[in-house]
Structure formats: structure tokens, C-alpha cells
Design an enzyme around this catalytic site. Structure first.
Site, short mmCIF file in Angstrom:
data_model
loop_
_atom_site.label_atom_id
_atom_site.label_comp_id
_atom_site.label_asym_id
_atom_site.label_seq_id
_atom_site.Cartn_x
_atom_site.Cartn_y
_atom_site.Cartn_z
N CYS A 53 0.84 -1.19 0.00
CA CYS A 53 0.00 0.00 0.00
C CYS A 53 0.88 1.25 0.00
CB CYS A 53 -0.90 0.00 1.24
SG CYS A 53 0.04 0.03 2.80
N HIS A 83 5.45 -5.74 8.75
CA HIS A 83 5.38 -7.14 9.15
C HIS A 83 5.49 -8.06 7.94
CE1 HIS A 83 3.32 -6.10 13.22
NE2 HIS A 83 4.64 -5.98 13.26
N CYS A 148 3.15 5.76 8.69
CA CYS A 148 2.13 5.82 7.65
C CYS A 148 1.21 7.02 7.90
CB CYS A 148 1.31 4.54 7.66
SG CYS A 148 -0.09 4.56 6.52
N HIS A 176 0.17 -4.66 19.77
CA HIS A 176 0.66 -4.33 18.43
C HIS A 176 1.36 -2.97 18.45
CE1 HIS A 176 0.51 -3.32 14.13
NE2 HIS A 176 0.31 -4.61 13.90
N GLU A 178 1.44 -0.54 16.36
CA GLU A 178 0.61 0.61 15.98
C GLU A 178 -0.34 1.01 17.10
OE1 GLU A 178 -3.08 1.78 13.12
OE2 GLU A 178 -1.66 0.34 12.27
N THR A 244 -5.37 0.80 12.28
CA THR A 244 -5.84 0.93 10.90
C THR A 244 -6.01 -0.39 10.16
OG1 THR A 244 -3.57 1.19 10.08
CG2 THR A 244 -4.77 3.20 10.66
N SER A 315 -1.09 -7.96 11.03
CA SER A 315 -2.49 -7.86 11.46
C SER A 315 -3.44 -7.85 10.28
CB SER A 315 -2.68 -6.59 12.31
OG SER A 315 -4.03 -6.44 12.68
N SER A 377 1.52 -5.68 3.27
CA SER A 377 2.97 -5.58 3.42
C SER A 377 3.70 -6.67 2.66
CB SER A 377 3.34 -5.64 4.91
OG SER A 377 2.78 -6.78 5.52
#
Length: 413
Positions: A53, A83, A148, A176, A178, A244, A315, A377
Site C-alpha cells: 500500500c 510485518h 504511515c 501491536h 501501531e 488501521t 495484522s 505488506s
């Protein structure tokens, strides 16, 4: 959309052109149907959206730029860049070192760092506490910050509702990277609590309604609430944001549920709802939405099994696996190397949290139909490798050139 300078070996001479062909034919992203690669005895349905992405390509570009610009300096990543084992492995092979593992455990002591070192902030972002430690050493935390922009969007939303005296409820995996980063940023602006799923949101609701005693909250949500949090005071006005990469339907379900709890608890009329429940809209990234929608569409097709490629600790990839598992046998693999033989495949079991080997995964009938996708990813080159490995098990398969020509003609007709 901006194009990024990433290593060619992450691209694919098969998958990348197919993506571009579909993009040109559907610039508004209204068609989520998969691409059919008909090799005769085996048919592969490739999801409409998958793979790198914007945020991942941005992070990779910055990381490799850091390496090229600092050939004589020590370069550290806070933790995994993204990841994906292929990308992280390549960075490690170039001398990059991780300061922490994905759980936040220190691998290199802060005391070993100097202001001459280079530190890359991964795509997940990092906590304010870590930023402050790096700044205290004299390191420039912004020069190679690959956070990001969609993660930062969540931070901004949490800040906005915090300034309006709402408590922030973060839907995410508490450990996690994030979610830890989002929690750190959010708690600076507002009382914050993390819920990992709907079941935990339902437990939180019992503290909103007063059904459970205040003291029990601190044990039940240990490690998931900000300092000074008072459930009796801080759950009177709330707003929901998310990690996200969570399932969009899960986040929406949690938000809808908590919204209804507030309406019933405070007997709110429609025009009074925002007095107690903030309008945060969706804070999932576009790629997570697109990949999940493409997976739903992929699963409307009959198939023998699905293969989902990506890092086992990813994730967004694990949620795609969960969607596929509801419909048909699904094999979660890192790369084509996990496809051992035509009768053996090594794959990750999400429930046992370990790799297992399955026998006789290929069907005995023809044509075999396989669904293929990956996480945000995962490089296109990995998907290409899996595709070619599968096709190689069918000696009478049509040539790749013929299949690609058929696809190009079908979309140009």
C-alpha cells in the site's frame, strides 16, 4: 497517486502489470471482481486489491534511502519496518539492526546509541516516550520517520475528539506496535482505553452503565488504560478510533454497539447522540478497506482452497485469512518456499499460533480452482513466486504468455 522508488526485486513481471491493467480499466475502484488466470487444469483467481500500500511503499523508499545516504554510519530500526519477513530480512542483510522486537522488548540498549547513529521510525509509528528518548540522545527522529500517514490520521482524530472532552476508545490489538503508538499519542489529549474486540467492548459497556464496580475495571483492563483513568468519570463521553489494519466490520460493530449503549444509558434522542458519542467516522486506511472488500468479492467465487501470503505477525493479513477461513480451506504462507511439494504445504495456523503441515492440499479433479491474495505488506514478487509454483505442479498447464495475452484481450475488449 505518487509512485515510489523501491527495489525492483519486490516487483513482479506478472502481478504488477495485471494490477496496472485493472487500475487503468477501473480508476474509480468500483470493480472488486478478481482476475482469472486460466491455465487449463488449474485456474487461479487473483484478488482485485492486495499487496504493498501507499504507507508500505513510502516506508520502504525512506528506509533504503537512509541506507544509501549513510554508508559509513550505524543504522537502526526501532522494530520491524513492516510485518513482512522478506523486507525485514533484506534490511538486516544490509546491516540494519533492530532496537526492539515487535513486542517492544529492548534488543539494543539506549545507552549504546550516539547522536551520529541513524534511527528509522517504522511504518507503524512509535510512542511519544520513545521519540523523547531518541531526541534526548540527540537523534533526528523526523529525518527517516516512515510513519504511515493513515496512522497519523488516527492520531489526529483522537486528538480532535480529546480536545472536545471525549474519552478515546481504541479498537486494536493491545500489544501491536501501531496500537501502542496510537495509545501513547491519544493519552496526551484524552483519557484512553484499548479494547481488542467486541467481547471486550461489551465488558467496557458494563462500566459505562455501572453494572460492574469501578475497582474491577482496573484489573480487567490492566495495561490498556491511561494513567489516572476513572471509569465512573471518563466513560460518560466517548469516541471510537482504531488500529488501521483491523477488520472494518469489527470496528463498525464495536462503534455501533457502544453508541447504542450510550443512547440507552442516557436516553438520548437522535439529535442528542453527539453529546455522549463522538462522530469519528471510519479511521481504517484505504488499503485495508480495499483489500478486505476485494477479499469479500473473491470469496463469492467457488474454489477448492485459498492461499493468503504475508508475514505471520501481520495484522491486516491475518484478518484476510480469517475471512477466507470462514468459507473454504485456507493456507497462510510467507512465500512459495512453504509449498513443499504437490502433496505437502507448510502453513501458519492462526489458532494454534504455529506452522503446521497439511497433506494432499491440491484437489484430484481438474480444473483445480485456487483463490490467491496477500496482505498490504507483501511484495508482488512473493505472490508471483506462489503463482508460478502452483502452476508448475500441472504439467499440461497453458503457457503464462498465452494466459497473459488472454487477460489483456479480455480487458481491452
Amino acid at each position: 497517486m505518487k509512485s515510489f522508488n523501491i527495489p525492483d526485486y519486490y516487483r513482479s513481471t506478472i502481478v504488477s502489470p495485471l494490477k496496472e491493467l485493472r487500475r487503468k480499466r477501473d480508476k474509480l475502484k468500483r470493480d472488486f471482481s478478481p482476475t482469472l488466470l486460466d491455465f487449463g487444469p488449474v485456474q487461479i483467481l487473483l484478488a482485485r486489491h492486495f499487496g504493498f500500500c501507499y504507507g508500505v511503499e513510502n516506508a520502504i523508499e525512506i528506509a533504503y534511502k537512509a541506507i544509501s545516504e549513510n554508508p559509513k554510519k550505524r543504522i537502526f530500526l526501532l522494530s520491524e519496518m513492516i510485518h513482512n519477513p522478506e523486507v525485514n530480512g533484506d534490511l538486516l542483510s544490509r546491516g540494519v539492526r533492530f532496537l526492539m522486537d515487535t513486542a517492544g522488548r529492548q534488543l539494543v540498549p539506549w545507552e549504546e546509541l550516539t547522536q551520529d547513529d541513524i534511527v528509522i521510525i517504522p511504518a507503524f509509528g512509535t510512542t511519544l516516550e520513545t521519540q523523547q528518548k531518541l531526541s534526548a540522545i540527540g537523534l533526528d527522529v523526523e529525518r527517516y520517520n516512515t510513519t504511515c500517514p493513515f496512522v497519523e490520521k488516527v492520531w489526529n482524530k483522537a486528538n480532535q475528539i480529546g480536545q472536545k472532552a471525549y474519552t478515546v476508545v481504541v479498537h486494536g490489538k493491545p500489544t501491536h506496535e501501531e496500537t501502542r503508538a496510537t495509545f501513547s499519542h491519544s493519552k496526551e489529549a484524552a483519557p484512553t482505553v484499548v479494547v481488542k474486540d467486541l467481547a471486550q467492548a461489551q465488558r467496557l459497556a458494563k462500566y459505562i452503565t455501572g453494572e460492574l464496580p469501578r475497582e474491577q475495571f482496573f484489573q480487567e483492563f490492566n495495561g490498556q488504560y491511561s494513567e489516572g483513568f476513572d471509569p465512573a468519570r471518563d466513560l460518560q463521553r466517548i469516541g471510537v478510533v482504531n488500529q488501521t489494519t483491523m477488520l472494518a466490520s469489527d470496528t463498525q460493530g464495536i462503534a455501533d454497539y457502544l453508541k447504542q449503549v450510550m443512547i440507552q444509558t442516557y436516553t438520548l434522542l437522535p439529535d442528542e447522540v453527539e453529546r455522549r458519542f463522538a462522530n469519528t467516522r471510519d479511521t481504517l486506511c484505504y488499503a485495508t478497506n480495499d483489500n478486505q472488500d476485494a477479499t469479500y468479492e473473491l470469496l463469492t467465487n467457488k474454489a477448492d482452497f485459498a492461499i493468503v501470503a504475508g508475514g505471520y505477525n501481520s495484522s491486516n493479513t491475518s484478518h484476510i485469512v480469517e475471512l477466507c477461513e470462514e468459507k473454504l480451506p485456507t493456507y497462510f504462507i510467507e512465500s512459495e518456499q512453504k509449498i513443499l511439494t504437490p502433496t505437502l504445504i507448510r502453513h501458519f495456523d492462526l489458532h494454534q499460533r504455529e506452522e503446521v503441515v497439511t497433506e494432499n492440499y491440491l484437489p484430484t479433479h481438474e480444473p483445480a480452482t485456487i483463490l490467491l491474495t496477500c496482505g498490504a505488506s507483501c511484495p508482488d514478487a512473493v505472490v508471483e513466486g506462489i503463482l508460478l509454483k502452483l502452476v508448475s505442479f500441472f504439467p499440461n498447464a497453458r503457457s503464462l504468455a498465452t494466459v497473459m495475452t488472454d487477460i489483456q484481450q479480455s480487458y481491452s475488449a
